[in-house]
Scaffold this motif. Structure first.
Motif, mmCIF file in Angstrom:
data_model
loop_
_atom_site.group_PDB
_atom_site.id
_atom_site.type_symbol
_atom_site.label_atom_id
_atom_site.label_comp_id
_atom_site.label_asym_id
_atom_site.label_seq_id
_atom_site.Cartn_x
_atom_site.Cartn_y
_atom_site.Cartn_z
ATOM 1 N N UNK A 60 25.434 -52.846 -1.111
ATOM 2 C CA UNK A 60 26.302 -53.397 -0.398
ATOM 3 C C UNK A 60 25.469 -54.084 0.730
ATOM 4 N N UNK A 61 25.557 -55.451 0.695
ATOM 5 C CA UNK A 61 24.664 -56.303 1.788
ATOM 6 C C UNK A 61 24.995 -55.775 3.298
ATOM 7 N N UNK A 62 26.078 -55.374 3.689
ATOM 8 C CA UNK A 62 26.476 -55.023 5.039
ATOM 9 C C UNK A 62 26.080 -53.822 5.444
ATOM 10 N N UNK A 63 26.163 -52.916 4.313
ATOM 11 C CA UNK A 63 25.627 -51.453 4.486
ATOM 12 C C UNK A 63 24.009 -51.453 4.687
ATOM 13 N N UNK A 64 23.466 -52.243 3.653
ATOM 14 C CA UNK A 64 21.988 -52.744 4.100
ATOM 15 C C UNK A 64 21.507 -52.987 5.159
ATOM 16 N N UNK A 65 22.305 -53.923 5.986
ATOM 17 C CA UNK A 65 22.144 -54.525 7.337
ATOM 18 C C UNK A 65 22.299 -53.187 8.450
ATOM 19 N N UNK A 66 23.430 -52.729 8.227
ATOM 20 C CA UNK A 66 23.747 -51.476 9.183
ATOM 21 C C UNK A 66 22.570 -50.442 8.874
ATOM 22 N N UNK A 67 22.257 -50.202 7.779
ATOM 23 C CA UNK A 67 21.195 -49.087 7.628
ATOM 24 C C UNK A 67 19.992 -49.495 8.233
ATOM 25 N N UNK A 68 19.428 -50.727 7.938
ATOM 26 C CA UNK A 68 18.287 -51.292 8.659
ATOM 27 C C UNK A 68 18.262 -51.182 10.200
ATOM 28 N N UNK A 69 19.425 -51.503 10.589
ATOM 29 C CA UNK A 69 19.668 -51.417 12.098
ATOM 30 C C UNK A 69 19.492 -50.072 12.554
ATOM 31 N N UNK A 70 20.481 -49.241 11.938
ATOM 32 C CA UNK A 70 20.240 -47.861 12.246
ATOM 33 C C UNK A 70 18.747 -47.039 12.274
ATOM 34 N N UNK A 71 18.118 -47.402 11.361
ATOM 35 C CA UNK A 71 16.721 -46.937 11.021
ATOM 36 C C UNK A 71 15.805 -47.557 12.229
ATOM 37 N N UNK A 72 15.986 -48.613 12.470
ATOM 38 C CA UNK A 72 14.989 -49.301 13.406
ATOM 39 C C UNK A 72 15.605 -49.509 14.903
ATOM 40 N N UNK A 79 21.105 -58.260 15.941
ATOM 41 C CA UNK A 79 21.235 -59.018 14.895
ATOM 42 C C UNK A 79 21.759 -60.439 15.046
ATOM 43 N N UNK A 80 22.630 -60.440 16.598
ATOM 44 C CA UNK A 80 23.225 -61.578 17.063
ATOM 45 C C UNK A 80 21.973 -62.467 17.458
ATOM 46 N N UNK A 81 21.136 -61.972 18.006
ATOM 47 C CA UNK A 81 19.714 -62.833 18.493
ATOM 48 C C UNK A 81 18.960 -63.499 17.290
ATOM 49 N N UNK A 82 19.088 -62.499 16.380
ATOM 50 C CA UNK A 82 18.268 -62.854 14.937
ATOM 51 C C UNK A 82 18.964 -64.062 14.209
ATOM 52 N N UNK A 83 20.262 -64.098 14.414
ATOM 53 C CA UNK A 83 21.050 -65.081 13.631
ATOM 54 C C UNK A 83 21.482 -66.164 14.513
#
Length: 129
Positions: A60-72, A79-83
């Motif tokens: 799930x792409x949204x969960x992948x993004x959330x997981x990466x955010x949590x991990x890092x 994410x807002x700054x990145x996008x």
């Protein structure tokens, strides 16, 4: 007695191959030896059986993004700054907008999220109001 290499047809074959494979963990074979070849072949057989009988659900792409955010240790503001947009980050995390190809590329490059975790379609929620 070593496990005779053959196509794994059922759970019993799988369990026998897995037990034989795990025995190599106690005594690692010498690279290039017949035992090492046997170990590699067993691993390939097990992987094939597992791919066919225990497939992983699509990421799930949204969960992948959330997981990466949590991990890092990242926040929605990161994410807002990145996008380049607070509203885009919010829309993506709240499933109101899909990731675009440029966003996927950016997330892969900057946050090291595998593209395969970001490309699957996912359901969007409708904005209420």
């Amino acid at each position: 007695m070593a496990f005779k290499i053959h196509i794994l047809r059922d759970e019993a074959d799988y369990q026998a191959a897995l037990a034989a494979y795990e025995r190599y963990f106690d005594e690692e074979p010498e690279p290039g030896s017949e035992a090492a070849d046997h170990f590699v072949l067993l691993g390939l057989l097990l992987a094939r059986y597992e791919d066919e009988h225990f497939p992983l659900p699509a990421a799930d792409p949204v969960e992948a993004v959330r997981f990466a955010m949590d991990r890092q240790g990242l926040e929605q503001s990161d994410l807002a700054e990145l996008l380049g947009s607070r509203s885009r980050a919010s829309e993506i995390l709240n499933r109101r907008r899909e990731l675009t190809l440029p966003q996927i590329r950016t997330l892969c490059r900057e946050w090291r999220i595998p593209a395969s975790a970001l490309i699957n379609p996912y359901p969007l929620t409708r904005a209420t109001g």
